[in-house]
Motif scaffolding. Structure first.
Motif, PDB file in Angstrom:
ATOM      1  N   VAL A   2     -54.691  -3.302  44.106  1.00 31.71           N
ATOM      2  CA  VAL A   2     -54.198  -1.999  43.665  1.00 31.71           C
ATOM      3  C   VAL A   2     -53.542  -2.180  42.305  1.00 31.71           C
ATOM      4  CG1 VAL A   2     -53.860  -1.042  45.968  1.00 31.71           C
ATOM      5  CG2 VAL A   2     -52.010  -2.284  44.882  1.00 31.71           C
ATOM      6  N   ILE A   3     -53.518  -1.104  41.535  1.00 27.42           N
ATOM      7  CA  ILE A   3     -52.898  -1.182  40.208  1.00 27.42           C
ATOM      8  C   ILE A   3     -51.935  -0.023  40.015  1.00 27.42           C
ATOM      9  CG2 ILE A   3     -54.877  -2.395  39.217  1.00 27.42           C
ATOM     10  CD1 ILE A   3     -55.563   0.272  37.743  1.00 27.42           C
ATOM     11  N   PRO A   4     -50.936  -0.229  39.167  1.00 24.95           N
ATOM     12  CA  PRO A   4     -50.052   0.884  38.810  1.00 24.95           C
ATOM     13  C   PRO A   4     -50.734   1.763  37.770  1.00 24.95           C
ATOM     14  CG  PRO A   4     -49.392  -1.098  37.646  1.00 24.95           C
ATOM     15  CD  PRO A   4     -50.530  -1.481  38.548  1.00 24.95           C
ATOM     16  N   ILE A  20     -40.183  -2.734  47.247  1.00 21.65           N
ATOM     17  CA  ILE A  20     -39.753  -4.127  47.067  1.00 21.65           C
ATOM     18  C   ILE A  20     -38.482  -4.383  47.870  1.00 21.65           C
ATOM     19  CG2 ILE A  20     -38.851  -5.804  45.396  1.00 21.65           C
ATOM     20  CD1 ILE A  20     -41.897  -5.437  45.159  1.00 21.65           C
ATOM     21  N   ALA A  21     -37.532  -3.449  47.794  1.00 21.74           N
ATOM     22  CA  ALA A  21     -36.266  -3.604  48.526  1.00 21.74           C
ATOM     23  C   ALA A  21     -36.497  -3.638  50.033  1.00 21.74           C
ATOM     24  CB  ALA A  21     -35.300  -2.474  48.164  1.00 21.74           C
ATOM     25  N   ALA A  22     -37.573  -2.999  50.505  1.00 20.30           N
ATOM     26  CA  ALA A  22     -37.898  -2.997  51.935  1.00 20.30           C
ATOM     27  C   ALA A  22     -38.676  -4.243  52.351  1.00 20.30           C
ATOM     28  CB  ALA A  22     -38.700  -1.743  52.280  1.00 20.30           C
ATOM     29  N   SER A  25     -44.678  -6.670  49.477  1.00 17.08           N
ATOM     30  CA  SER A  25     -45.187  -7.460  48.348  1.00 17.08           C
ATOM     31  C   SER A  25     -45.354  -6.530  47.143  1.00 17.08           C
ATOM     32  CB  SER A  25     -46.538  -8.089  48.703  1.00 17.08           C
ATOM     33  OG  SER A  25     -47.533  -7.072  48.790  1.00 17.08           O
ATOM     34  N   ASP A  26     -45.569  -7.108  45.975  1.00 18.54           N
ATOM     35  CA  ASP A  26     -45.779  -6.297  44.775  1.00 18.54           C
ATOM     36  C   ASP A  26     -46.952  -5.340  44.974  1.00 18.54           C
ATOM     37  OD1 ASP A  26     -45.214  -5.536  42.037  1.00 18.54           O
ATOM     38  OD2 ASP A  26     -46.994  -6.672  41.451  1.00 18.54           O
ATOM     39  N   LEU A  31     -48.921   0.199  45.907  1.00 19.04           N
ATOM     40  CA  LEU A  31     -49.643   1.174  46.722  1.00 19.04           C
ATOM     41  C   LEU A  31     -48.698   2.258  47.233  1.00 19.04           C
ATOM     42  CD1 LEU A  31     -52.281   2.053  48.044  1.00 19.04           C
ATOM     43  CD2 LEU A  31     -51.734   0.536  49.959  1.00 19.04           C
ATOM     44  N   ARG A  32     -47.509   1.861  47.678  1.00 17.77           N
ATOM     45  CA  ARG A  32     -46.516   2.817  48.169  1.00 17.77           C
ATOM     46  C   ARG A  32     -46.148   3.817  47.070  1.00 17.77           C
ATOM     47  NH1 ARG A  32     -40.932   2.589  51.154  1.00 17.77           N
ATOM     48  NH2 ARG A  32     -39.828   4.157  49.944  1.00 17.77           N
ATOM     49  N   ALA A  33     -45.860   3.309  45.867  1.00 16.31           N
ATOM     50  CA  ALA A  33     -45.473   4.184  44.755  1.00 16.31           C
ATOM     51  C   ALA A  33     -46.619   5.115  44.371  1.00 16.31           C
ATOM     52  CB  ALA A  33     -45.025   3.354  43.560  1.00 16.31           C
TER      53      ALA A  33
END
Length: 190
Positions: A2-4, A20-22, A25-26, A31-33
């Motif tokens: 995945v990429i930003p 990241i705080a949860a 992995s990067d 993916l979450r963001a």
């Protein structure tokens, strides 16, 4: 993989930071963001920055045009186009808008180096910029509890940031203090 998006927004970094705080992995945090902010298609090739008269969108040209990014997952295989001398245009736009900001001389050399590189893919470009921005802020190493002694300053800084604009905007104006605003936002919504 995945990429930003291209030069992600402050809001994107808040969501990434929450991941990241949860303990994600990067890649999982990216993916979450992306999901939280509904990033897709042309969003991977655009960013919003300050402009001389408001806001300005910088777009990275991809082979086949922006419609080539409409297919799910196309951002992972999209190749960059040299159309419009965009690398020079983007560096020039940042110089024009941010050249007199306090942290331009600290951040622009690294961003300029990425823009000058001849990456072949959108994925390589976006990941390289993401790593420059995260490294500038020493992320994710700085995540954790926000000390009460700086909480008020963090709230003030957070109020100064346009969450929809590229993280570049906040970093050029606030430098590494941006991490305080980021930590405030991450802990505020966690």
């Amino acid at each position: 993989m995945v990429i930003p998006p291209y030069a992600p927004s402050f809001a994107w970094y808040v969501e990434w930071g929450r991941g990241i705080a949860a303990g994600l992995s990067d890649s999982e945090a990216i993916l979450r963001a992306n999901k939280a902010l509904h990033i897709g298609g042309k969003d991977f090739a655009r960013c919003l920055t300050a402009g001389n008269t408001g806001s300005m969108t910088l777009s990275v040209p991809v082979a086949g045009g922006s419609h080539a990014l409409r297919r799910h997952g196309a951002e992972l295989t999209a190749t960059l186009s040299g159309h419009g001398n965009w690398r020079h245009v983007h560096a020039g736009a940042m110089d024009a808008v941010y050249g007199r900001t306090p942290f331009f001389q600290h951040l622009m050399p690294a961003l300029g180096a990425v823009l000058e590189e001849e990456q072949r893919s959108l994925a390589d470009l976006n990941l390289a910029i993401h790593h420059v921005l995260a490294e500038f802020l020493s992320l994710p190493a700085t995540y954790g509890e926000l000390p009460e002694s700086v909480a008020e300053r963090a709230r003030e800084l957070s109020a100064e940031i346009d969450r929809g604009k590229s993280m570049v905007d906040a970093l050029m104006r606030l430098g590494r203090d941006t991490v305080l605003a980021l930590l405030h936002e991450i802990s505020d919504g966690a």
